[in-house]
Design an enzyme around this catalytic site. Structure first.
Site, mmCIF file in Angstrom:
data_model
loop_
_atom_site.group_PDB
_atom_site.id
_atom_site.type_symbol
_atom_site.label_atom_id
_atom_site.label_comp_id
_atom_site.label_asym_id
_atom_site.label_seq_id
_atom_site.Cartn_x
_atom_site.Cartn_y
_atom_site.Cartn_z
ATOM 1 N N ASP A 63 -53.083 -16.088 22.845
ATOM 2 C CA ASP A 63 -52.365 -14.817 23.196
ATOM 3 C C ASP A 63 -50.803 -14.669 23.167
ATOM 4 O O ASP A 63 -50.094 -14.714 24.020
ATOM 5 C CB ASP A 63 -52.740 -14.885 25.028
ATOM 6 C CG ASP A 63 -54.038 -14.935 25.273
ATOM 7 O OD1 ASP A 63 -54.969 -14.470 24.574
ATOM 8 O OD2 ASP A 63 -54.286 -15.654 26.338
ATOM 9 N N ASN A 99 -65.339 -2.890 29.547
ATOM 10 C CA ASN A 99 -64.689 -4.166 30.187
ATOM 11 C C ASN A 99 -63.360 -3.892 30.650
ATOM 12 O O ASN A 99 -62.652 -4.278 31.516
ATOM 13 C CB ASN A 99 -64.830 -5.141 29.267
ATOM 14 C CG ASN A 99 -66.318 -5.662 29.313
ATOM 15 O OD1 ASN A 99 -67.116 -5.183 28.255
ATOM 16 N ND2 ASN A 99 -66.891 -6.689 30.100
ATOM 17 N N GLU A 101 -57.583 -4.300 24.614
ATOM 18 C CA GLU A 101 -56.979 -5.180 25.655
ATOM 19 C C GLU A 101 -55.668 -5.793 24.607
ATOM 20 O O GLU A 101 -55.484 -5.256 23.508
ATOM 21 C CB GLU A 101 -57.501 -6.350 26.059
ATOM 22 C CG GLU A 101 -58.009 -7.410 24.973
ATOM 23 C CD GLU A 101 -58.804 -8.524 25.496
ATOM 24 O OE1 GLU A 101 -59.258 -8.513 26.756
ATOM 25 O OE2 GLU A 101 -59.015 -9.416 24.831
ATOM 26 N N HIS A 107 -54.988 -10.526 19.949
ATOM 27 C CA HIS A 107 -53.848 -10.666 20.905
ATOM 28 C C HIS A 107 -52.590 -11.073 20.266
ATOM 29 O O HIS A 107 -51.984 -12.134 20.367
ATOM 30 C CB HIS A 107 -54.199 -11.912 21.849
ATOM 31 C CG HIS A 107 -53.716 -11.519 23.208
ATOM 32 N ND1 HIS A 107 -54.002 -11.324 24.443
ATOM 33 C CD2 HIS A 107 -52.153 -11.445 23.569
ATOM 34 C CE1 HIS A 107 -53.158 -10.971 25.386
ATOM 35 N NE2 HIS A 107 -51.935 -11.147 25.028
ATOM 36 N N ARG A 141 -57.584 -21.631 19.983
ATOM 37 C CA ARG A 141 -56.890 -20.559 19.426
ATOM 38 C C ARG A 141 -55.360 -20.856 19.155
ATOM 39 O O ARG A 141 -54.815 -21.010 20.094
ATOM 40 C CB ARG A 141 -57.005 -19.393 20.449
ATOM 41 C CG ARG A 141 -58.729 -19.010 20.495
ATOM 42 C CD ARG A 141 -58.680 -17.852 21.641
ATOM 43 N NE ARG A 141 -58.444 -18.266 22.848
ATOM 44 C CZ ARG A 141 -58.488 -17.531 23.811
ATOM 45 N NH1 ARG A 141 -58.369 -16.065 23.742
ATOM 46 N NH2 ARG A 141 -57.920 -17.879 25.121
#
Length: 347
Positions: free
Chosen positions: A44, A186, A223, A287, A320
């Site tokens: 992120d 979601n 998102e 992200h 990640r």
């Protein structure tokens, strides 16, 4: 970030180091010294270049238990920069569980960091993800004292996360992801002007709902919005689908002079603008954030894994990594993100 739990040595001698141009450049901290991944196990990812000349980097840590920040005079230097812990989750209460997706902003002369959190204890409570902010008591975010500012006040008390803020034509806005009651997804993307860092100045606009095939693989997700304003337009990227190799980037585009609170002002990309590159062995890019390197080039910052197979929940896999690469523009002035580049020195 949306699929929480349920879905959700290098050894060489000094001579070898000196003989390796990329590593020697990286040690000097030049812009050409960027090596991907830039920072391992930071998801992120956000890189923020402040007016003080520093690059700041924050992101989710694999333990999801603290908010961190590092800084450097160069992007490459972020790789080895000292990392400060700004805040840790408490032992109990609504922020005692996982901490997700921090993002740093300078708002009205104060440092603000948005993040999402839920309670500890397991069970259904882990889905009570809401957005909060911490703030710093001084001008230096690395040495100041951070404390909880409060919870973001939204029209619905439902799953929400991934807040980002930007100023457009003199107005500060917030964009975020949320599950809206009555819509079976979601998360969708929303936008609203801000009255304060934690309160909206107007009713939010729903910018997009995930409906396209590449947005709903595994989960119906839109998102992690991020804004890039260039060439008379606003480019709002976002992440879609499950957080494994199916994770990818989409983009909304609006004219700079449009009413950006009108959903009709935004056009959605019909296909992902960045997705997994099996050829380069980079999986699940998403992200993202945007920054500018020392040479003035626009840069895309994102996370991705360098392998496809994941054992168990993707969000419990720690690898990640934060990655950086330049952005190109086509003849029409639209950003082209290219496939995620392979590990190694950035050319």
């Amino acid at each position: 970030m949306t699929d929480i739990l349920s879905r959700r040595l290098f050894i060489a001698g000094a001579a070898a180091v000196a003989a390796t141009p990329a590593l020697a450049q990286r040690r000097r901290g030049s812009s050409a010294a960027i090596v991907n991944p830039l920072v391992r196990q930071r998801a992120d990812a956000q890189v923020f270049r402040h007016t003080d000349g520093w690059y700041y980097l924050t992101g989710s840590v694999p333990e999801y238990d603290r908010l961190v920040l590092r800084r450097s005079r160069t992007i490459a230097g972020l790789s080895t920069a000292r990392e400060a812990v700004l805040w840790r989750h408490p032992a109990s209460g609504p922020m005692s569980g996982f901490l997700w997706a921090p993002e740093l902003h300078w708002i009205d002369g104060k440092w603000i960091m948005y993040f999402a959190a839920g309670p500890s204890g397991g069970g259904e409570d882990v889905f009570r993800i809401r957005t909060y902010a911490i703030t710093c008591d001084g001008p230096d975010p690395m040495t100041g004292t951070w404390s909880v500012l409060g919870q973001l006040q939204l029209p619905w008390d439902s799953f929400n996360l991934d807040s980002t803020s930007f100023v457009h034509r003199g107005t500060r806005y917030l964009s975020w992801a949320q599950r809206e009651p009555g819509i079976e997804t979601n998360s969708n993307l929303y936008l609203a002007p801000l009255a304060t860092p934690l309160t909206l100045a107007a009713k939010p606009t729903r910018l997009t709902v995930p409906t396209l095939p590449w947005e709903i693989r595994g989960y119906k997700v839109a998102e992690a919005p991020a804004l890039l304003a260039r060439n008379g337009r606003l480019f709002l990227t976002y992440s879609a689908s499950a957080t494994d190799a199916r994770y990818c980037l989409g983009m909304l585009i609006a004219r700079d002079d449009a009413d950006i609170m009108d959903p009709a002002a935004w056009t959605k990309s019909p296909v992902p603008v960045m997705k997994t590159s099996a050829e380069h062995k980079i999986f699940g890019p998403g992200h993202n954030s945007f920054t500018v390197d020392e040479r003035g080039r626009d840069m895309l910052v994102f996370h991705a894994r360098d392998y496809e197979k994941i054992n168990g929940d993707p969000l419990l896999d720690p690898n990640r990594h934060t990655r950086v690469q330049p952005i190109r523009y086509n003849a029409a002035g639209v950003p082209q993100f290219d496939p995620p580049v392979a590990n190694g020195p950035l050319r």
